[in-house]
Scaffold this motif. Structure first.
Motif, PDB file in Angstrom:
ATOM      1  N   UNK A  17      20.319 -23.578 -42.305  1.00 38.62           N
ATOM      2  CA  UNK A  17      21.196 -22.960 -41.302  1.00 38.62           C
ATOM      3  C   UNK A  17      22.526 -23.723 -41.190  1.00 38.62           C
ATOM      4  N   UNK A  18      22.519 -25.023 -41.509  1.00 38.52           N
ATOM      5  CA  UNK A  18      23.806 -25.732 -41.439  1.00 38.52           C
ATOM      6  C   UNK A  18      24.724 -25.226 -42.556  1.00 38.52           C
ATOM      7  N   UNK A  19      24.155 -24.743 -43.650  1.00 35.76           N
ATOM      8  CA  UNK A  19      24.991 -24.220 -44.740  1.00 35.76           C
ATOM      9  C   UNK A  19      25.441 -22.791 -44.459  1.00 35.76           C
ATOM     10  N   UNK A  20      24.524 -21.968 -43.916  1.00 33.39           N
ATOM     11  CA  UNK A  20      24.855 -20.533 -43.840  1.00 33.39           C
ATOM     12  C   UNK A  20      25.273 -20.091 -42.439  1.00 33.39           C
ATOM     13  N   UNK A  21      25.121 -20.956 -41.446  1.00 32.39           N
ATOM     14  CA  UNK A  21      25.614 -20.619 -40.109  1.00 32.39           C
ATOM     15  C   UNK A  21      24.689 -19.730 -39.288  1.00 32.39           C
ATOM     16  N   UNK A  22      23.457 -19.509 -39.741  1.00 33.10           N
ATOM     17  CA  UNK A  22      22.527 -18.679 -38.943  1.00 33.10           C
ATOM     18  C   UNK A  22      22.129 -19.447 -37.691  1.00 33.10           C
ATOM     19  N   UNK A  23      21.887 -18.711 -36.594  1.00 35.10           N
ATOM     20  CA  UNK A  23      21.516 -19.417 -35.364  1.00 35.10           C
ATOM     21  C   UNK A  23      20.002 -19.433 -35.191  1.00 35.10           C
ATOM     22  N   UNK A  24      19.539 -20.412 -34.426  1.00 35.96           N
ATOM     23  CA  UNK A  24      18.098 -20.593 -34.183  1.00 35.96           C
ATOM     24  C   UNK A  24      17.819 -20.153 -32.748  1.00 35.96           C
ATOM     25  N   UNK A  25      17.124 -19.041 -32.540  1.00 42.22           N
ATOM     26  CA  UNK A  25      16.810 -18.621 -31.172  1.00 42.22           C
ATOM     27  C   UNK A  25      15.862 -19.613 -30.489  1.00 42.22           C
TER      28      UNK A  25
END
Ligand code: FAD
Length: 286
Positions: free
Chosen positions: A216-224
């Motif tokens: 997620x640090x590479x692709x910017x997805x968020x963690x709910x």
């Protein structure tokens, strides 16, 4: 078969992604992965492309050939352009054509600060147009339910995506996401923008906290919140985290199917037993 044909039936398609074995791993290790995935009867298996490597060393084409010719499953070859010249791309396209691969996921690739980009292609839309002009391939492209990290806004990202589709992308595969509402909002914005090609939802089962945090640090997805709680609760119990990650992915997929998703694209991470458990849980819904 051309990719657009697959989606004519209007039922969710289930597809898989694998990556080539690491440099010293030996190509034969991919057989173990594919042996474990073949009985899942995926609509296609896509094979990632290691950006920045030497094109002659890249095993994407060889693995696609194995998927098609040994396993009789439709392959999609990923291909990135930012570190390739037109001559490199021509070389790869010729290789793919020779082994009978008809489908390509055309990508820009990440910009690596240590590897100066080549200058023939700046964005994926240019690669889509370039491949389209040859007429030999059916083209897919990537999309980002939470916006691409390089974009100033979702509006500009979706306008660029619309252009990519207008250049010839017939099918989209999404970046991983963990909150289905992000996907639904994105899909609606795409339809409003006139993007009417099938959009497959990219699902990555979480199997380790460090692995998913790196991703997620590479692709910017968020963690709910729900997923963050799960990661914290089970980070030191790998088996429990894997079970919880599989349950989370199944929950996402059931909701996506109930919401008329065009397809589910499972990032297998070359771990067939995880894909087997997920597919078994949703078998009756396919
Ligand atoms: P683009 O479509 O070029 O978009 C990148 C950025 O540029 C976006 O912000 C977009 O809004 C903007 N943009 C697009 N067109 C224009 C334009 N004409 N003018 C100005 N701005 C523009 N990487 C690999 O190295 N190998 C792989 O196999 C691989 N597989 C992937 C599979 C999927 C499903 C996904 C979602 C990603 C994959 N990636 C892979 C990662 C991908 O290469 C990166 O996300 C990359 O940063 C962007 O690629 P893209 O094709 O989406 O780029």
């Amino acid at each position: 078969m051309k990719i657009s044909k697959l989606f004519e039936e209007h039922r969710p398609r289930f597809s898989l992604e694998v990556f080539p074995p690491k440099k010293n791993g030996g190509i034969e290790t991919i057989y173990e992965t594919l042996d474990g995935l073949k009985d899942l009867k995926p609509a296609f298996i896509s094979v990632t492309y290691g950006a920045g490597g030497n094109i002659a060393d890249n095993s994407t084409c060889e693995i696609c050939s194995i998927i098609k010719n040994k396993y009789n499953i439709m392959p999609i070859a990923h291909l990135t352009c930012v570190n390739n010249t037109k001559a490199d791309i021509d070389y790869i396209l010729n290789e793919l054509k020779t082994v009978g691969v008809e489908n390509i996921l055309a990508l820009r690739g990440d910009i690596n600060p240590d590897v100066p980009p080549k200058h023939d292609f700046k964005h994926a839309d240019e690669l889509v147009s370039y491949i389209k002009a040859r007429g030999d391939f059916s083209i897919s492209a990537a999309c980002y339910p939470e916006c691409h990290p390089d974009s100033d806004s979702m509006v500009s990202d979706i306008l660029h995506l619309k252009h990519k589709v207008d250049c010839g992308a017939e099918h989209l595969v999404s970046q991983l996401f963990f909150n289905n509402e992000d996907f639904y909002e994105f899909r609606e914005k795409c339809r409003i923008a006139g993007i009417n090609v099938p959009i497959e939802a990219g699902i990555m089962p979480v199997t380790s906290k460090s692995g998913i945090m790196r991703m997620v640090s590479m692709c910017g997805a968020s963690i709910p919140k729900k997923l963050a709680k799960m990661l914290n609760r089970f980070e030191n119990n790998p088996k429990a985290l894997e079970d919880a990650g599989i349950a989370y992915a199944i929950d996402q997929i059931v909701d996506l199917i109930s919401s008329d998703v065009d397809g589910i694209h499972l990032y297998t991470m070359n771990k067939p037993y995880i894909a087997q458990r997920i597919f078994a849980a949703v078998e009756s819904m396919r």
